[in-house]
Design an enzyme around this catalytic site. Sequence first.
Site, mmCIF file in Angstrom:
data_model
loop_
_atom_site.group_PDB
_atom_site.id
_atom_site.type_symbol
_atom_site.label_atom_id
_atom_site.label_comp_id
_atom_site.label_asym_id
_atom_site.label_seq_id
_atom_site.Cartn_x
_atom_site.Cartn_y
_atom_site.Cartn_z
ATOM 1 N N ASP A 79 0.836 -1.121 -0.013
ATOM 2 C CA ASP A 79 0.101 0.201 0.036
ATOM 3 C C ASP A 79 0.824 1.172 0.014
ATOM 4 O OD1 ASP A 79 0.790 -0.835 2.809
ATOM 5 O OD2 ASP A 79 -0.659 0.777 3.524
ATOM 6 N N GLU A 146 -0.125 -1.025 5.839
ATOM 7 C CA GLU A 146 1.073 -0.833 6.666
ATOM 8 C C GLU A 146 1.096 0.901 6.946
ATOM 9 O OE1 GLU A 146 5.085 1.314 7.628
ATOM 10 O OE2 GLU A 146 3.769 1.623 5.946
#
Length: 488
Positions: A79, A146
């Site tokens: 991400d 994350e």
Amino acid sequence: MYSNLEELAGHPVFYYFGEISKIPRGSSNEKAISDYLVRFAQQRNLEVIQDEALNVIMKKPATAGYESSPTVIIQGHMDMVCEKNKDTVHDFENDPLQLRIIGDMLYATDTTLGADNGIAVAYALALLDANDIPHPPLEIVITTEEETTMNGALAVDADHFKGKILINIDSEEDGKLLVSSAGGVRVEQTLPIRWEDALDDQVVYRVSIKGLSGGHSGISIDKERGNSNKLLGRFLRDLITEFSCFIQNIQGGLKGNAIPREAEATVFIHPNDVHKIEEKITEWNEIFQTELQSSDPGVSISFEQTASISSQVFSKDTMHKAISSLLLIPHGVQGMSMGIKGLVESSTNLGVVTTTDSEVIFVSEIRSSVKSVKSYMVTQAKTIAEILGCGITVDSDYPEWPYNPNSKVKQLFEEAYKEKYGTEMEVIAVHAGIECGVFIEKIPGLDAVSIGPDMFHVHTPEEHVSIPSTINNWEYFLYTLKKMKEFY
């Protein structure tokens, strides 16, 4: 070095970075990129696991001569932080990034680049796709979320791994070996709104703070950059002290882990006060530009008439509590490490403020490399919320990564660097959340380091990565993998 994107795509790392940049991959929007990684592994007959959190684990056997070498876990996250300037037209849910080269740097066009942590994904795919790179058995894990919660790493099943060596590729400084990081937690304070009707003789204006530098709320927190939410709170406090006015809406920042660059409030004022408030705007522009002349020379506060979405405004009690929250919720460095010179030990970032139909929400990211200090800062946040009559939610708690002076993989990377470059590698700790801490808690005896190329202004639309550094760091990474056979 590279004059255009087609030429750059000739390098395997940048080829795959270009491919993943076509796939929207903001936090919580990772299904497409996760599925892409699964297909990639399947097409190469690699063992692949996709779990419920959309984490992807890809395994590749050792090359000839490395069968007896210890298994290595290589880790990054899929991400990215999705930031753009307010006037930029880009749909992060659907649009590909528009890459561009300026000098020897790679940028996106008016958005974040996602080099954090797309470079790790590109390294992993280039390594898995190659047949001429010597390496030990590999377990590559690419996690989700994350940048927001670390829920991807927290959901990983440790039973999927044999490796006891972890190479994380989420660092942002070439030539530096990261061996420790802070833990963190997300705090959300919610202020219930009591609405009331605005006065008939008032006009509606928007107060806006813009032009701040922003940045990663861990890496850049010591740069003393302005926080648009805090600046807005200071101005609004002055405004309601001198004038009869009301607030309908407060918005600021986009991500909890990015120092907010823009904020605004919708205010109802008496027409006779407009000129005096415009003079006050001029005063506050001078104040902010003086205070932030080094860190945020482009800062500005503006005041313009706007249309109202309704005739409802915050009650006086709600207004005072909202402004008090902006002022009282801490922001910035809270303590420096006494063990590592120049390292921030603890900080907090008031990253996002939003107004809904029923409440004003204040989101902070708290970080510390000391667990008890992190706990104290959460207690402080709870106390502020209690005093102001607000609700509070604490979640996304992730552990710190403690320094291991006896780390063997640290020694390997230091020796490999000195052999390759003839100089000592700098060993550092960082005031940011790195997933190494989560994996170390999950896998007993795990030995970890983190590397990465030079990146700049991450989590902002000015994010860029050095092309030569990315290639250099890649070559150093492969050199170290090759050296593992003789080291272990």
